[in-house]
Write a protein that holds these residues in place. Sequence first.
Motif, PDB file in Angstrom:
ATOM      1  N   VAL A 252       0.835  -1.204   0.000  1.00 21.61           N
ATOM      2  CA  VAL A 252       0.000   0.000   0.000  1.00 21.61           C
ATOM      3  C   VAL A 252       0.869   1.254   0.000  1.00 21.61           C
ATOM      4  O   VAL A 252       0.598   2.229  -0.719  1.00 21.61           O
ATOM      5  CB  VAL A 252      -0.965  -0.006   1.206  1.00 21.61           C
ATOM      6  CG1 VAL A 252      -1.570   1.375   1.429  1.00 21.61           C
ATOM      7  CG2 VAL A 252      -2.077  -1.022   0.973  1.00 21.61           C
ATOM      8  N   LYS A 253       1.930   1.232   0.782  1.00 17.23           N
ATOM      9  CA  LYS A 253       2.851   2.383   0.813  1.00 17.23           C
ATOM     10  C   LYS A 253       3.508   2.563  -0.553  1.00 17.23           C
ATOM     11  O   LYS A 253       3.672   3.689  -1.046  1.00 17.23           O
ATOM     12  CB  LYS A 253       3.911   2.177   1.907  1.00 17.23           C
ATOM     13  CG  LYS A 253       3.353   2.151   3.322  1.00 17.23           C
ATOM     14  CD  LYS A 253       4.465   1.961   4.336  1.00 17.23           C
ATOM     15  CE  LYS A 253       3.933   2.024   5.766  1.00 17.23           C
ATOM     16  NZ  LYS A 253       2.959   0.951   6.066  1.00 17.23           N
ATOM     17  N   GLU A 254       3.895   1.442  -1.174  1.00 21.12           N
ATOM     18  CA  GLU A 254       4.509   1.509  -2.504  1.00 21.12           C
ATOM     19  C   GLU A 254       3.522   2.039  -3.534  1.00 21.12           C
ATOM     20  O   GLU A 254       3.885   2.847  -4.395  1.00 21.12           O
ATOM     21  CB  GLU A 254       5.000   0.115  -2.916  1.00 21.12           C
ATOM     22  CG  GLU A 254       5.270  -0.090  -4.392  1.00 21.12           C
ATOM     23  CD  GLU A 254       6.350   0.801  -4.969  1.00 21.12           C
ATOM     24  OE1 GLU A 254       6.478   0.842  -6.215  1.00 21.12           O
ATOM     25  OE2 GLU A 254       7.086   1.472  -4.198  1.00 21.12           O
ATOM     26  N   ALA A 255       2.270   1.633  -3.448  1.00 22.18           N
ATOM     27  CA  ALA A 255       1.257   2.106  -4.388  1.00 22.18           C
ATOM     28  C   ALA A 255       1.048   3.617  -4.249  1.00 22.18           C
ATOM     29  O   ALA A 255       0.886   4.330  -5.249  1.00 22.18           O
ATOM     30  CB  ALA A 255      -0.055   1.366  -4.161  1.00 22.18           C
ATOM     31  N   SER A 256       1.046   4.103  -3.002  1.00 27.81           N
ATOM     32  CA  SER A 256       0.883   5.534  -2.763  1.00 27.81           C
ATOM     33  C   SER A 256       2.060   6.323  -3.319  1.00 27.81           C
ATOM     34  O   SER A 256       1.896   7.368  -3.965  1.00 27.81           O
ATOM     35  CB  SER A 256       0.743   5.793  -1.261  1.00 27.81           C
ATOM     36  OG  SER A 256       0.640   7.171  -0.993  1.00 27.81           O
ATOM     37  N   LEU A 257       3.284   5.810  -3.090  1.00 21.97           N
ATOM     38  CA  LEU A 257       4.482   6.469  -3.600  1.00 21.97           C
ATOM     39  C   LEU A 257       4.494   6.464  -5.132  1.00 21.97           C
ATOM     40  O   LEU A 257       4.823   7.489  -5.769  1.00 21.97           O
ATOM     41  CB  LEU A 257       5.726   5.765  -3.064  1.00 21.97           C
ATOM     42  CG  LEU A 257       7.076   6.340  -3.491  1.00 21.97           C
ATOM     43  CD1 LEU A 257       7.230   7.781  -3.009  1.00 21.97           C
ATOM     44  CD2 LEU A 257       8.213   5.479  -2.968  1.00 21.97           C
ATOM     45  N   ALA A 258       4.123   5.334  -5.727  1.00 21.80           N
ATOM     46  CA  ALA A 258       4.101   5.230  -7.191  1.00 21.80           C
ATOM     47  C   ALA A 258       3.097   6.206  -7.796  1.00 21.80           C
ATOM     48  O   ALA A 258       3.344   6.799  -8.858  1.00 21.80           O
ATOM     49  CB  ALA A 258       3.773   3.798  -7.603  1.00 21.80           C
TER      50      ALA A 258
END
Length: 270
Positions: A252-258
């Motif tokens: 989820v954190k990676e999706a937000s950053l992406a």
Amino acid sequence: MSAADSGGLLVRDEGRLRIIMLNRPDRMNALTADLHHRLQEAVVAAGNDPDVGAVALTGAGRAFCSGGDVRKSSEDAANASRAETIEERADTIIAHGRTAIALHRMGKPTIALVNGAAAGSGMALALACDLRVMASDAVMRTAYARIGLSGDLGLTYFLHRLAGPARAVELMMLNEKLDAARCEAIGLANLVLPAEGFAEAAEAFAATLAAGPTVAFRCMKQNLHTAAAGNLEHTIEREAYNTARCVRTKDVKEASLAFREKRDPVFTGT
């Protein structure tokens, strides 16, 4: 895992995609008792392997799976030292059916790459998967009415849910041969790809799921299984807890950053 062939089963990994191939092309990948056992072991192992993001089931040669090996079953029955009771036979069939349960309940996406004919218990295995990708020249058939049997491996359960109760009766009793276009039209196939180059294209499709957010996919399957029970309140509760669980993941954190960086996310399944 490198490719390994064991008793009519070929297992290999392409990145995070585990490909399990029924490998009895001379018998149209018909299932013997031993192959049932090996397939079940391979499916369970894939479900338990943290390095596997998704599982694809397919067949070697011109068939996906033609069902049970009727010739082998007849030979085994003829050579049996004593008559088998109904209960003993039922126990064997129930054991075989646990493969369908494992495919259906596994906490990661399962995809049937239907490269050719899928009949009887072979069709049941395809329908047990979350998604079905069919070659344009592949066919499905319930097949049981032709040999005087009533069905196994959960076929009636999956037909009822995918095609509806009326259609399930029709398909079981009339034993219609279904081409890929018809399967897609009635909800048994999710995607139909050209027969030429099918394996490569289908595996590429499955690989996109293997690279997805594993925890979220597991939670999605839990939500969908709860919803299938037909209770709205339980479904909302399940969705809420699973969403709260997913929020804590690195994916989820990676999706937000992406999203902020205007790129595709790279999920790790954690």
